[in-house]
Design an enzyme around this catalytic site. Structure first.
Site, PDB file in Angstrom:
ATOM      1  N   ASP A  19       0.898  -1.094  -0.019  1.00 48.46           N
ATOM      2  CA  ASP A  19      -0.049   0.092  -0.127  1.00 48.46           C
ATOM      3  C   ASP A  19       0.914   1.344   0.085  1.00 48.46           C
ATOM      4  OD1 ASP A  19      -2.208   1.952   0.430  1.00 48.46           O
ATOM      5  OD2 ASP A  19      -3.261  -0.069   0.512  1.00 48.46           O
TER       6      ASP A  19
ATOM      7  N   GLY B 177      -6.206  -3.398 -13.084  1.00 51.44           N
ATOM      8  CA  GLY B 177      -7.525  -2.975 -13.221  1.00 51.44           C
ATOM      9  C   GLY B 177      -7.956  -1.736 -12.845  1.00 51.44           C
TER      10      GLY B 177
ATOM     11  N   THR C   1      -8.351   2.330 -13.330  1.00 48.24           N
ATOM     12  CA  THR C   1      -9.051   3.134 -14.626  1.00 48.24           C
ATOM     13  C   THR C   1      -8.815   4.483 -14.328  1.00 48.24           C
ATOM     14  OG1 THR C   1     -11.101   3.530 -13.197  1.00 48.24           O
ATOM     15  CG2 THR C   1     -11.049   1.376 -14.625  1.00 48.24           C
TER      16      THR C   1
ATOM     17  N   GLY D  24     -10.615  -2.402 -18.129  1.00 49.89           N
ATOM     18  CA  GLY D  24     -11.443  -1.435 -17.328  1.00 49.89           C
ATOM     19  C   GLY D  24     -12.563  -2.273 -16.494  1.00 49.89           C
ATOM     20  N   ASN D  25     -12.618  -3.564 -16.764  1.00 49.74           N
ATOM     21  CA  ASN D  25     -13.641  -4.307 -16.094  1.00 49.74           C
ATOM     22  C   ASN D  25     -13.228  -5.817 -16.405  1.00 49.74           C
ATOM     23  OD1 ASN D  25     -16.126  -5.636 -15.233  1.00 49.74           O
ATOM     24  ND2 ASN D  25     -16.918  -3.662 -14.939  1.00 49.74           N
TER      25      ASN D  25
ATOM     26  N   HIS E  57     -21.946   4.647 -10.292  1.00 51.57           N
ATOM     27  CA  HIS E  57     -21.219   3.902  -9.263  1.00 51.57           C
ATOM     28  C   HIS E  57     -21.246   4.953  -8.071  1.00 51.57           C
ATOM     29  CE1 HIS E  57     -19.134   2.528 -12.778  1.00 51.57           C
ATOM     30  NE2 HIS E  57     -18.722   1.565 -12.047  1.00 51.57           N
TER      31      HIS E  57
ATOM     32  N   LYS F  46     -15.955   6.904  -6.164  1.00 53.13           N
ATOM     33  CA  LYS F  46     -15.439   6.674  -7.514  1.00 53.13           C
ATOM     34  C   LYS F  46     -14.808   8.090  -7.913  1.00 53.13           C
ATOM     35  CE  LYS F  46     -15.488   4.610 -11.768  1.00 53.13           C
ATOM     36  NZ  LYS F  46     -14.297   3.897 -11.592  1.00 53.13           N
TER      37      LYS F  46
ATOM     38  N   GLY G 296     -13.978   3.205 -16.411  1.00 52.71           N
ATOM     39  CA  GLY G 296     -13.395   2.303 -17.614  1.00 52.71           C
ATOM     40  C   GLY G 296     -14.361   1.344 -18.334  1.00 52.71           C
ATOM     41  N   THR G 297     -15.375   1.030 -17.547  1.00 57.47           N
ATOM     42  CA  THR G 297     -16.278   0.011 -18.436  1.00 57.47           C
ATOM     43  C   THR G 297     -16.995   0.812 -19.407  1.00 57.47           C
ATOM     44  OG1 THR G 297     -16.730  -0.917 -16.081  1.00 57.47           O
ATOM     45  CG2 THR G 297     -18.104  -1.582 -17.835  1.00 57.47           C
TER      46      THR G 297
HETATM   47  N1  LIG Z   1     -11.065  -3.435 -13.959  1.00 59.44           N
HETATM   48  C1  LIG Z   1     -11.891  -3.481 -13.155  1.00 59.44           C
HETATM   49  O1  LIG Z   1     -12.700  -4.811 -13.143  1.00 59.44           O
HETATM   50  C2  LIG Z   1     -12.130  -2.819 -11.850  1.00 59.44           C
HETATM   51  C3  LIG Z   1     -11.521  -1.623 -11.673  1.00 59.44           C
HETATM   52  N2  LIG Z   1     -11.616  -0.608 -10.620  1.00 59.44           N
HETATM   53  C4  LIG Z   1     -10.726   0.216 -10.535  1.00 59.44           C
HETATM   54  O2  LIG Z   1      -9.591   0.133  -9.447  1.00 59.44           O
HETATM   55  C5  LIG Z   1      -9.207   1.243  -8.782  1.00 59.44           C
HETATM   56  C6  LIG Z   1      -9.342   1.114  -7.402  1.00 59.44           C
HETATM   57  O3  LIG Z   1     -10.757   0.951  -6.915  1.00 59.44           O
HETATM   58  P1  LIG Z   1     -11.253   0.954  -5.232  1.00 59.44           P
HETATM   59  O4  LIG Z   1     -10.522  -0.225  -4.755  1.00 59.44           O
HETATM   60  O5  LIG Z   1     -12.784   1.025  -5.152  1.00 59.44           O
HETATM   61  O6  LIG Z   1     -10.334   2.054  -4.943  1.00 59.44           O
HETATM   62  P2  LIG Z   1      -9.839   2.425  -3.279  1.00 59.44           P
HETATM   63  O7  LIG Z   1      -9.730   3.894  -3.319  1.00 59.44           O
HETATM   64  O8  LIG Z   1     -10.665   1.860  -2.242  1.00 59.44           O
HETATM   65  O9  LIG Z   1      -8.298   1.806  -3.303  1.00 59.44           O
HETATM   66  C7  LIG Z   1      -7.233   2.165  -3.766  1.00 59.44           C
HETATM   67  C8  LIG Z   1      -6.243   1.614  -2.975  1.00 59.44           C
HETATM   68  O10 LIG Z   1      -4.932   1.983  -3.595  1.00 59.44           O
HETATM   69  C9  LIG Z   1      -4.040   2.399  -2.401  1.00 59.44           C
HETATM   70  N3  LIG Z   1      -2.866   3.217  -3.070  1.00 59.44           N
HETATM   71  C10 LIG Z   1      -3.032   4.479  -3.716  1.00 59.44           C
HETATM   72  N4  LIG Z   1      -1.762   4.977  -4.190  1.00 59.44           N
HETATM   73  C11 LIG Z   1      -0.946   3.850  -4.021  1.00 59.44           C
HETATM   74  C12 LIG Z   1       0.609   3.745  -4.065  1.00 59.44           C
HETATM   75  N5  LIG Z   1       1.277   4.862  -4.726  1.00 59.44           N
HETATM   76  N6  LIG Z   1       0.974   2.692  -3.685  1.00 59.44           N
HETATM   77  C13 LIG Z   1       0.147   1.620  -3.274  1.00 59.44           C
HETATM   78  N7  LIG Z   1      -1.168   1.750  -2.921  1.00 59.44           N
HETATM   79  C14 LIG Z   1      -1.505   2.803  -3.246  1.00 59.44           C
HETATM   80  C15 LIG Z   1      -4.931   3.233  -1.660  1.00 59.44           C
HETATM   81  O11 LIG Z   1      -4.379   3.329  -0.215  1.00 59.44           O
HETATM   82  C16 LIG Z   1      -5.920   2.240  -1.256  1.00 59.44           C
HETATM   83  O12 LIG Z   1      -5.801   1.118  -0.613  1.00 59.44           O
HETATM   84  C17 LIG Z   1     -10.145   2.155  -9.552  1.00 59.44           C
HETATM   85  O13 LIG Z   1      -9.297   2.812 -10.486  1.00 59.44           O
HETATM   86  C18 LIG Z   1     -11.465   1.517 -10.055  1.00 59.44           C
HETATM   87  O14 LIG Z   1     -11.811   2.078 -10.971  1.00 59.44           O
HETATM   88  C19 LIG Z   1     -12.518  -0.995  -9.532  1.00 59.44           C
HETATM   89  C20 LIG Z   1     -13.232  -2.162  -9.488  1.00 59.44           C
HETATM   90  C21 LIG Z   1     -13.142  -3.092 -10.471  1.00 59.44           C
HETATM   91  O1  LIG Z   2     -14.570   2.315  -9.371  1.00 59.80           O
HETATM   92  C1  LIG Z   2     -15.097   1.441  -9.544  1.00 59.80           C
HETATM   93  O2  LIG Z   2     -15.753   0.737  -8.436  1.00 59.80           O
HETATM   94  C2  LIG Z   2     -15.098   0.433 -10.688  1.00 59.80           C
HETATM   95  N1  LIG Z   2     -14.511   0.729 -11.689  1.00 59.80           N
HETATM   96  C3  LIG Z   2     -14.586   0.054 -12.859  1.00 59.80           C
HETATM   97  C4  LIG Z   2     -14.965   1.206 -13.729  1.00 59.80           C
HETATM   98  O3  LIG Z   2     -14.358   2.223 -13.755  1.00 59.80           O
HETATM   99  O4  LIG Z   2     -15.496   0.544 -14.834  1.00 59.80           O
HETATM  100  C5  LIG Z   2     -15.296  -1.203 -12.952  1.00 59.80           C
HETATM  101  C6  LIG Z   2     -16.592  -1.179 -12.032  1.00 59.80           C
HETATM  102  O5  LIG Z   2     -17.614  -0.790 -12.787  1.00 59.80           O
HETATM  103  C7  LIG Z   2     -16.262  -0.780 -10.512  1.00 59.80           C
END
Ligand SMILES: NC(=O)C1=CN([C@@H]2O[C@H](COP(=O)(O)OP(=O)(O)OC[C@H]3O[C@@H](n4cnc5c(N)ncnc54)[C@H](O)[C@@H]3O)[C@@H](O)[C@H]2O)C=CC1
Ligand SMILES: O=C(O)C1=N[C@H](C(=O)O)C[C@H](O)C1
Length: 269
Positions: free
Chosen positions: A37, A101, A103, A126-127, A158, A162, A168-169
């Site tokens: 982290d 993952g 976005t 993005g998803n 969302h 967010k 991203g989706t």
């Molecule tokens: N591609 C997919 O299927 C999905 C993508 N996402 C994306 O994932 C990302 C994170 O989403 P959440 O978990 O909801 O956010 P969140 O804010 O709950 O978690 C982000 C984490 O990254 C940590 N972090 C920040 N800077 C850091 C660094 N320099 N080094 C290490 N850790 C660091 C934070 O402390 C936190 O623990 C977003 O961009 C979201 O859109 C989220 C869900 C699904």
């Molecule tokens: O930030 C989220 O929570 C999510 N981010 C991804 C996105 O930007 O599409 C995927 C999912 O929808 C959840």
């Protein structure tokens, strides 16, 4: 057990980080070897299990990615664009599969990710859910079948935390719709309408974002014509779908040639 691919999770304390940790710990196909982290986070230096409210698991949360990437076969990364760009270079150095993952990456960020993918496997989407990746295929096909009498709008919702929009989706769905139409999304995207916008342009692909409460993620692709509408919809109710997709991608990437891949490659779509 020692033969199973070792996984490091970045952003361990985050919404997705914690879901990924539970998913990897429950899997009999991979083992958790590290958790990262950001510097200054109160989990740094503590046992991950106790940070998550359980028993010790012998994995100490670190803010030194290089140290743990060196012992990993894959890195699952759902953090921030800035962090992800840094992790891409470090994961490539360690020849670990980097599952991205995160976005909201800019063109400049994406160029840096592409540079890292010259040396190692990167799977970025993005998803990561099965359902959304199926919806992407369906969107492309429907856009191919319908002409510009049908206006395309992507609407997403969302949770209140967010930070990026469109999601991203939504952008993946917009890209698929544009591909189906044989146009470049950048030429037809209509984002952030406000005020006297003028009438909708024929052929535009519009985006709208709703933010509120604890919505995990909802996406509609609307094809609206005079007299009828076709709506393709995905509703996520559990972040486990993204985490399972990410773990699948990490396992799929083992032994693949360096390059940038997406979930369509992983799922064989
Ligand atoms: N591609 C997919 O299927 C999905 C993508 N996402 C994306 O994932 C990302 C994170 O989403 P959440 O978990 O909801 O956010 P969140 O804010 O709950 O978690 C982000 C984490 O990254 C940590 N972090 C920040 N800077 C850091 C660094 N320099 N080094 C290490 N850790 C660091 C934070 O402390 C936190 O623990 C977003 O961009 C979201 O859109 C989220 C869900 C699904
Ligand atoms: O930030 C989220 O929570 C999510 N981010 C991804 C996105 O930007 O599409 C995927 C999912 O929808 C959840």
């Amino acid at each position: 057990m020692a033969d199973l691919p070792g996984i490091v999770i970045t952003g361990a304390s985050g919404r997705m980080g914690q879901m990924l940790i539970r998913t990897v710990l429950a899997s009999d196909k991979a083992r958790l070897v590290g958790a990262v982290d950001r510097s200054g986070h109160d989990w740094i230096g503590k046992d991950l299990g106790t940070c998550m409210g359980g028993a010790e698991i012998g994995v100490t949360v670190t803010d030194d990615p290089l140290e743990v990437f060196a012992k990993a076969q894959a890195v699952l990364d759902f953090t921030t664009p800035e962090a992800t760009v840094g992790f891409a270079a470090l994961a490539a150095q360690a020849r670990a599969v980097h599952v991205i993952g995160t976005t909201g990456l800019t063109e400049d960020d994406l160029a840096k990710v592409a540079a890292a993918a010259r040396h190692a496997v990167i799977v970025r989407a993005g998803n990561m859910s099965l359902g959304v990746n199926l919806l992407v295929q369906l969107t492309r096909r429907v856009a191919e079948a319908l002409d510009t009498d049908f206006d395309i709008e992507v609407v997403e919702a969302h949770h209140r935390h967010k930070v990026d929009a469109p999601s991203g989706t939504a952008l993946m769905l917009g890209e698929a719709a544009a591909e189906g139409r044989g146009v470049a999304l950048r030429d037809v995207a209509d984002r952030g309408r406000d005020g006297i916008t003028g009438a909708r342009e024929r052929g535009a692909i519009g985006f709208s974002a709703i933010r509120g409460g604890d919505v995990v993620g909802e996406h509609d692709v609307i094809f609206a014509a005079d007299g009828e509408r076709v709506i393709l919809r995905h509703i996520a109710t559990d972040r486990g779908i993204f985490a399972r997709g990410a773990l699948k991608a990490a396992l799929w990437g083992q032994g693949k040639a360096p390059g940038e891949y997406d979930m369509a490659d992983v799922l064989g779509f």
